[in-house]
Design a protein around this motif. Structure first.
Motif, short mmCIF file in Angstrom:
data_model
loop_
_atom_site.label_atom_id
_atom_site.label_comp_id
_atom_site.label_asym_id
_atom_site.label_seq_id
_atom_site.Cartn_x
_atom_site.Cartn_y
_atom_site.Cartn_z
N ALA A 1 0.95 -1.23 0.27
CA ALA A 1 0.11 -0.10 0.09
C ALA A 1 0.80 1.40 0.00
CB ALA A 1 -0.78 -0.03 1.15
N ALA A 2 2.14 1.30 0.74
CA ALA A 2 2.80 2.44 0.59
C ALA A 2 3.55 2.61 -0.82
CB ALA A 2 4.03 2.01 1.79
N VAL A 3 3.96 1.56 -1.32
CA VAL A 3 4.37 1.72 -2.64
C VAL A 3 3.45 2.31 -3.79
CG1 VAL A 3 5.38 0.36 -4.53
CG2 VAL A 3 6.26 -0.09 -2.11
N ARG A 4 2.34 1.81 -3.45
CA ARG A 4 1.33 2.17 -4.28
C ARG A 4 0.93 3.80 -4.15
NH1 ARG A 4 -3.28 -2.52 -4.13
NH2 ARG A 4 -2.66 -3.96 -5.78
N ALA A 5 0.83 4.24 -2.80
CA ALA A 5 0.72 5.58 -2.64
C ALA A 5 1.99 6.43 -3.16
CB ALA A 5 0.45 6.03 -1.00
N PHE A 6 3.30 5.73 -2.66
CA PHE A 6 4.53 6.65 -3.35
C PHE A 6 4.31 6.76 -4.81
CE2 PHE A 6 8.71 6.25 -4.89
CZ PHE A 6 9.21 7.42 -4.54
N ALA A 7 4.22 5.60 -5.65
CA ALA A 7 4.24 5.65 -6.94
C ALA A 7 3.12 6.91 -7.61
CB ALA A 7 3.72 4.25 -7.68
N ALA A 8 2.17 7.27 -6.81
CA ALA A 8 1.14 8.26 -7.35
C ALA A 8 1.78 9.77 -7.00
CB ALA A 8 -0.35 7.94 -6.70
N LEU A 9 2.72 9.90 -6.30
CA LEU A 9 3.29 11.24 -6.15
C LEU A 9 4.16 11.58 -7.52
CD1 LEU A 9 4.87 10.46 -2.65
CD2 LEU A 9 2.76 11.55 -3.20
N ALA B 1 7.69 2.95 13.08
CA ALA B 1 6.51 3.09 13.97
C ALA B 1 5.74 2.27 13.17
CB ALA B 1 5.96 4.48 14.09
N GLY B 2 5.95 1.79 11.84
CA GLY B 2 5.12 0.96 10.97
C GLY B 2 4.24 1.72 10.09
N ASP B 3 4.48 3.06 9.82
CA ASP B 3 3.63 3.87 8.91
C ASP B 3 4.60 4.11 7.80
OD1 ASP B 3 2.15 5.79 7.84
OD2 ASP B 3 1.88 7.14 9.40
N TYR B 4 4.58 3.08 7.01
CA TYR B 4 5.47 2.95 5.63
C TYR B 4 5.07 3.91 4.34
CZ TYR B 4 6.38 -1.51 8.01
OH TYR B 4 6.68 -2.47 8.90
N THR B 5 3.77 4.08 4.60
CA THR B 5 3.31 5.24 3.59
C THR B 5 3.86 6.54 3.81
OG1 THR B 5 1.28 4.00 3.25
CG2 THR B 5 1.25 6.12 2.63
N ALA B 6 3.87 6.91 5.09
CA ALA B 6 4.36 8.19 5.40
C ALA B 6 5.97 8.38 5.30
CB ALA B 6 3.99 8.48 6.91
N SER B 7 6.38 7.41 5.64
CA SER B 7 7.96 7.03 5.39
C SER B 7 8.35 7.55 3.90
CB SER B 7 8.49 5.75 5.97
OG SER B 7 9.80 5.66 5.75
N LEU B 8 7.58 6.72 2.95
CA LEU B 8 7.98 7.18 1.92
C LEU B 8 7.66 8.52 1.35
CD1 LEU B 8 7.18 3.64 -0.22
CD2 LEU B 8 9.37 4.62 0.24
N GLN B 9 6.52 8.88 1.82
CA GLN B 9 6.11 10.31 1.31
C GLN B 9 7.15 11.29 1.93
OE1 GLN B 9 2.13 10.30 2.84
NE2 GLN B 9 1.22 9.62 0.57
N THR B 10 7.54 11.08 3.11
CA THR B 10 8.74 11.96 3.55
C THR B 10 9.96 12.11 2.67
OG1 THR B 10 7.77 11.91 5.87
CG2 THR B 10 10.04 12.45 5.49
#
Length: 712
Positions: A588-596, A653-662
Motif C-alpha cells: 500500500a505504501a509503494v502504491r501511494a508513493f508511485a502516485a506522487l 513506527a510501521g507507518d510505511y506510507t508516511a515514510s516514503l512520502q517524507t
C-alpha cells in the motif's frame, strides 16, 4: 426448451454412445460442441448470428448450431506459377513453360498477375474455388472434434457385423458409438465417422421412451422430441437445473427447514448419471445419527451418490434424497431398495466409530512409527517428532507458554487418526476424526480443534485454523513438509506437484499474512531445517534459501492475482521482507508513493545510484562534512539530515506510507546533486565521500521497498 424453432438453416449433430464416464461428461460435451462450432466457423460455414447449444447426457454428445450455410462462400485462390523471367521471354511473350502450366491448371493468360514475393517478381494464377458443401466441412469438423476430445481413457472395440463402412473394422473412442445424427434443417447430411453413417434416428430412455427409435423431424425438434418421445432431457445444464429444483422441492416437502447438502461436484456427477431425473425421499434409522455426521455424509455422497438432508441448524437428519433415473407410478420399491443399500454402509461407519473409540489417540502414536512417510524422510512417527519441535518453537517465538504446551500435545496427536479404522476406510476424514476421538478422550477443546485444523487451509479460499493452537500446528506441519521435501530435492516441476508444495506454501503465506504473525520467514525455515540434521543427504541450502525464494514467488503470484502490478510486487519483495504480515502495508505504501509527482524521478535516481554502487565495491556509508565541496552535495547532505531521521522514525513506527512520502522531499536535492556533482572524482577521498553519501541515501530510500523496481 430454449432451442430456436424457426431457423431452417439450423444444424444438429449427435453421437449416440454407450454410458459415458460421469465425471468427464460435462467436459466431453463442451469440447464436442466447441470443436465442431469452432471448426465450422473457421471454414466459414457459419453466419455472424450463429449460436450453439450443447447437449450431453449419459448416452449422447450433441450440438445444435443456428444459421449454418449449406455451402461455404467461394474462396479466392492465388497460386504462384513461375519467376517472371522464366514465365516470359525477352520479347515479352509467354514462355512454353508458362503456357504448359496454364494448360495444366485449365486457366488462361488473362487470369495471371505479377507480384513481388521475398524481393523477387513472380507470375501468379488468380482463381476462384467454389465453396465446399456442408457435408465436406461437417465431416472434417466432426473428425476434428473426435480427435480432440479430452477422453480420460480410450476404448478400442470391434464394429458390429454388417454395420462398418469400407476401411473400418475397429474403432478407438471413449465408449462404443452406435449412432450418428446429422441434420441440416430437415435434411440428413450424409457424413461418416467412427464406422457410422449419419441418419435422423436416435434413442431415448432405456425403459421409459414412448417410441424407439426416435425419428427426428428436423434439427430444431431434437430437444423437444427427445423429451416428449424419448423421456430424456438432453441438455446437461437443463437436467442439472431440474435436479436442483427437485432437490429443493423435496426438502421443502420433508419440512423442518430441511435443505439438501450443497455439493456442486456431486450435482454434476449425478446429472451425468441420469437422463430423466426423479428425486425421491428416503430415510435411515435414527440410531446411525450417533455417528459423526461427516462420516455418514461422506459415505452417502461418495459411495451412493445420495444427497443428505440437513436441518435448519445444519445438522444431519435421517432423511436423504435419491436422484432416480426412472419414474414409476409407485416408487416405493425404488425407495426401499435405496434404503436397503445404504444401511450396510452406515452400519460399517458406526462399527468403525465404535471400535476406534476403544483406544485413545495417545495409545496410537506409537503405531505411527510403523507407517512410512517417505523413504528418505522416515516414518510418520519421526515426522510427528519434527512437527512437535517446530510447533513448540513457533509458539515460544509468539511468547505464549500455554499455546506452546497445547500445540506440542496437538502436534503429537495430529496424525494418530491415520491408524484408525474410520480414516483407513475414508482417508478424507483425517483430522476430522482425530478431533472427535480427542474430545472422546477428554482432551481440551483447543487441542481437539487443532488436530482437525492442522490441515487447513486445504485449498484456495479455505478457512484458517480457528484458534492459535491450530494455527501453530498447521504452520509447523506445512513447514515440515516444505522444508523436508526441498531438503531432499523433491521439488514441484511443471504441473507435477505430488506433495502439494505450492498449496502448502500458499497456506503458510496466508497464515503469516492474515494473522499478522510476528515471525521472520528465514528464521522459521532455519529452525525447521534444524530438525532434519540426522537425515542423510539433506541440503539445508535448498531447504532455506531456495524454499524462501519459492515461497516469495508464490506470494508474488498471489499479489498479482489480487490486482497489484508486477513492478509494485517486485519492489516490495526484492528486499526479502521477513515478516510477511507487513507485506500488504508495504505494498500500500509503494502504491501511494508511485502516485506522487516525485516518484518517477526518485525511482530513476535510485536505479542510477544502485548501478553506481555496484561498480564501487570499495564504498561505505561513511560521510565527512569536511569533504563536501560542491553546493549540491552539501544541500543533499543537509536535506538528508533533516528528512531521513523523520522517515526512519515513521518506518520504525510501521507507518510505511508516511515514510516514503517524507523521502519524496529529497527529489530536488537528488536531481541537483546529479546535475552538479561528479561522483567519480579523480581525488580518491572526494570520490569515496560522495559514494558514501549515495550509499547512505540508497539505504534510506530502500527500507520500505526497492524503489528502483518502479523505474520505467
Amino acid at each position: 426448451m430454449t432451442t430456436p424453432m424457426n431457423n431452417k438453416n439450423s444444424l444438429l449433430v449427435e453421437l449416440f454412445v454407450e454410458e459415458l464416464p460421469p465425471k468427464a461428461l460435462k467436459k466431453l460435451g463442451d469440447a464436442f460442441a466447441n470443436e465442431i462450432f469452432g471448426t465450422l466457423r473457421k471454414l466459414d460455414y457459419l453466419e455472424a448470428a450463429s449460436a450453439k447449444t450443447t447437449f450431453a447426457s449419459p448416452r449422447r454428445l450433441g450440438v445444435h448450431i443456428t444459421h449454418v450455410r449449406e455451402v461455404c462462400p467461394d474462396i479466392a485462390v492465388r497460386t504462384r506459377l513461375l519467376p517472371l523471367q522464366v514465365a516470359f521471354g525477352p520479347d515479352g511473350e509467354p514462355s512454353p513453360s508458362l503456357l504448359k502450366r496454364l494448360e495444366k491448371e485449365g486457366a488462361t493468360l488473362a487470369q495471371t498477375t505479377r507480384a513481388f514475393e521475398q524481393d523477387k517478381e513472380f507470375v501468379f494464377l488468380e482463381k476462384v474455388a467454389a465453396g465446399r458443401s456442408l457435408r465436406d466441412g461437417l465431416e472434417a469438423a466432426l473428425h476434428v472434434a473426435i480427435e480432440n476430445l479430452p477422453i480420460p481413457k480410450v476404448m478400442s472395440y470391434q464394429l458390429e457385423s454388417g454395420c462398418e463402412l469400407p476401411g473400418w473394422s475397429s474403432v478407438s473412442f471413449v465408449r462404443p458409438a452406435h449412432g450418428l445424427v446429422a441434420l441440416h434443417g430437415d435434411t440428413v447430411v450424409p457424413i461418416e465417422a467412427l464406422g457410422l453413417q449419419a441418419g435422423r434416428e436416435t434413442h431415448g430412455h432405456r425403459f421409459e421412451a414412448a417410441v424407439d427409435p426416435v425419428v427426428l423431424r428436423d434439427a430444431n425438434s431434437y430437444a423437444l422430441q427427445l423429451q416428449d418421445e424419448g423421456a430424456v432431457i438432453a441438455s446437461f445444464e437443463a437436467r442439472r437445473a431440474e435436479i436442483a429444483r427437485q432437490l429443493a422441492a423435496a426438502a421443502v416437502k420433508v419440512g423442518g427447514g430441511s435443505v439438501p447438502i450443497h455439493d456442486d461436484a456431486l450435482l454434476d456427477e449425478v446429472t451425468a448419471l441420469v437422463e430423466r431425473p426423479n428425486v425421491l425421499v428416503c430415510s435411515f434409522e435414527r440410531e446411525f445419527l450417533e455417528v459423526p455426521q461427516e462420516c455418514l455424509i461422506l459415505t452417502m455422497k461418495a459411495n451412493q451418490k445420495y444427497f443428505p438432508l440437513l436441518d435448519a441448524q445444519a445438522r444431519l437428519t435421517n432423511k436423504f434424497l435419491v436422484v432416480s433415473n426412472i419414474s414409476p407410478d409407485d416408487a416405493s420399491a425404488v425407495i426401499e431398495g435405496n434404503e436397503r443399500v445404504v444401511r450396510p454402509r452406515l452400519a460399517d461407519a458406526k462399527f468403525f466409530f465404535d471400535q476406534d473409540r476403544r483406544k485413545s489417540l495417545a495409545s496410537r502414536v506409537e503405531s505411527l512409527g510403523k507407517v512410512v512417510y517417505h523413504n528418505k524422510l522416515g516414518t510418520q512417527g519421526e515426522r510427528v517428532q519434527r512437527v512437535m519441535h517446530i510447533a513448540r518453537g513457533i509458539a515460544e517465538k509468539l511468547g505464549d507458554a500455554k499455546v506452546a504446551a497445547q500445540a506440542t500435545q496437538a502436534a503429537q496427536l495430529a496424525k494418530a487418526d491415520l491408524v484408525t479404522d474410520m480414516v483407513g476406510e475414508f482417508p478424507e476424514l483425517q483430522g476430522t476424526m482425530g478431533r472427535y476421538y480427542a474430545l472422546h478422550d477428554g482432551l481440551d477443546a483447543a487441542v481437539a480443534d487443532a488436530i482437525e485444523d492442522h490441515y487447513k487451509p486445504r485449498f484456495a479460499g479455505d478457512e484458517l485454523p480457528r484458534n492459535n493452537v491450530g494455527l501453530v500446528v498447521a504452520l509447523a506441519d506445512k513447514l515440515e513438509t516444505l522444508v523436508g521435501m526441498f531438503g531432499i530435492g523433491n521439488l514441484p516441476t511443471g504441473d507435477r506437484d505430488p506433495f502439494a508444495l505450492r498449496r502448502h506454501a500458499l497456506g503458510v503465506i496466508r497464515m503469516l499474512i492474515e494473522k499478522d504473525l510476528a515471525l521472520g520467514l528465514d528464521a522459521l525455515l532455519q529452525d525447521a531445517a534444524a530438525q532434519f540434521s540426522a537425515i542423510a543427504g539433506f541440503d539445508s541450502s535448498k531447504a532455506t534459501v531456495e524454499l524462501r525464494d519459492f515461497i516469495l514467488d508464490r506470494l508474488a503470484g498471489s499479489l498479482r492475482e489480487q490486482g497489484a502490478s508486477a513492478q509494485e510486487v517486485d519492489a516490495v519483495l526484492a528486499p526479502f521482507p521477513q515478516r510477511l504480515g507487513e507485506v500488504p502495508k508495504l505494498l500500500a505504501a509503494v502504491r501511494a508513493f508511485a502516485a506522487l509527482p516525485a516518484a518517477a524521478a526518485l525511482a530513476a535516481a535510485n536505479k542510477r545510484i544502485g548501478n553506481i554502487l555496484k561498480k564501487a565495491p570499495e564504498a561505505d556509508a561513511h560521510v565527512s562534512e569536511l569533504l563536501l565541496k560542491e553546493p549540491a552535495e552539501k544541500a543533499l547532505h543537509a536535506a538528508m539530515a533533516e528528512v531521513v531521521p523523520a522517515a526512519n522514525a515513521q518506518f520504525d513506527a510501521g507507518d510505511y506510507t508516511a515514510s516514503l512520502q517524507t523521502l519524496a522531499a529529497l527529489r530536488e536535492p537528488v536531481d541537483a546533486f546529479f546535475d552538479g556533482v561528479m561522483v567519480n572524482a579523480e581525488q580518491a577521498d572526494l570520490r569515496l565521500n560522495r559514494l558514501g553519501l549515495l550509499m547512505s541515501l540508497h539505504a534510506a530510500m530502500n527500507r520500505v521497498a526497492q524503489l528502483e523496481r518502479l523505474a520505467v
